[in-house]
Design a protein around this motif. Structure first.
Motif, short mmCIF file in Angstrom:
data_model
loop_
_atom_site.label_atom_id
_atom_site.label_comp_id
_atom_site.label_asym_id
_atom_site.label_seq_id
_atom_site.Cartn_x
_atom_site.Cartn_y
_atom_site.Cartn_z
N LEU A 278 0.74 -1.01 -0.12
CA LEU A 278 0.04 0.13 -0.12
C LEU A 278 0.74 1.23 0.00
O LEU A 278 0.71 2.33 -0.77
CB LEU A 278 -0.88 -0.02 1.07
N GLY B 216 0.38 3.52 -3.06
CA GLY B 216 -0.04 4.83 -2.73
C GLY B 216 0.88 6.06 -3.16
O GLY B 216 0.42 6.98 -3.64
N THR B 217 2.32 5.51 -3.00
CA THR B 217 3.08 6.76 -3.39
C THR B 217 2.96 6.91 -4.89
O THR B 217 3.27 7.93 -5.36
CB THR B 217 4.65 6.29 -3.18
#
Length: 259
Positions: free
Chosen positions: A97, A101-102
């Protein structure tokens, strides 16, 4: 960019760096990083060997408490021919994640820095994961749910080091130490927090000994710092490019002199 044409009669040509060249350049850069990563011990200086000694000491110390930690988490040896659910997918989720997410945030905000950070996370996880896999094959340590003996090395196991912990610390370290210092404490809480949480989960789910996670942490952190240094080094980074031509292949080498 200077290019040498590999054909019947070699010539020199000047080419513009396009999207394909950029893609090939990134591949060449990663390939160079892999070579440097493998050869890193040959070029290590005194500070690197001191840190390596500290990591070995930490692993040895953790090994002394393998039995105690196993008892704390209540690990029970599984019946022969059975394997407990060690929740591998769930334990990998926090690091995945963070990486995903990055990348999504970087794409949504059209931020080159975020894309580079996500790329560094992916490369650090891949390099440390490959090193972890190699160590697993060499040590062949049994997992705690298969034996009560923490010294069961050279058997048929794959416990040492913990791959989940290795990747989590590789990704978490990049998250913690990238970007500016304005939100450094938040980044470090998130990055190292998810890594430590992953290590704890691997112990809680009977997947590893304490020393497995200690080794994974050391390997992940060292690899992440290696990748970040490779990407942020003061020396100009060279890039090899390839361009197909009608009568051959143009091979170029580009150096960004603005760095």
């Amino acid at each position: 960019m200077f290019a040498a044409t590999l054909a019947g009669s070699p010539t020199l040509a000047q080419q513009d760096v396009g999207a394909d060249d950029e893609s090939r350049g990134r591949v060449a850069t990663v390939a160079s990083d892999v070579k440097d990563y493998v050869a890193a011990p040959l070029h290590a200086g005194r500070p690197q060997w001191v840190r390596f000694g500290v990591v070995l000491g930490a692993i040895a110390l953790a090994h002394q408490y393998d039995d105690d930690v196993r008892e704390h988490f209540g690990t029970v040896t599984a019946e022969p021919g059975t394997e407990p659910d060690t929740h591998d997918g769930r334990d990998a989720a926090p690091a995945l994640l963070a990486l995903g997410g990055t990348w999504i945030a970087a794409v949504a905000g059209d931020e080159d820095g975020g894309r580079r950070e996500a790329g560094a996370m992916l490369e650090a996880a891949a390099l440390s994961g490959a090193a972890s896999f190699a160590l697993k094959q060499l040590t062949a340590r049994e997992r705690p749910y298969t034996t009560a003996d923490p010294d069961a090395w050279g058997e048929e196991g794959d416990a040492f080091p913990s791959l989940h912990t290795t990747a989590a610390f590789a990704i978490g370290t990049v998250l913690a130490e990238s970007g500016n210092d304005r939100h450094r404490w938040i980044r470090r809480v998130l990055g190292y927090g998810l890594a430590v949480g992953t290590a704890y989960a691997r112990l809680d789910h009977d997947a590893h000994w304490l020393s497995d996670t200690a080794a994974g942490a050391g390997l992940g952190i060292a690899t992440a710092r290696f990748v970040m240094k490779q990407r942020d080094g003061d020396a100009p980074r060279g890039r090899v490019t390839f361009e197909p031509l009608v009568d051959g292949i143009a091979v170029g080498y580009t150096v960004d002199l603005r760095r």
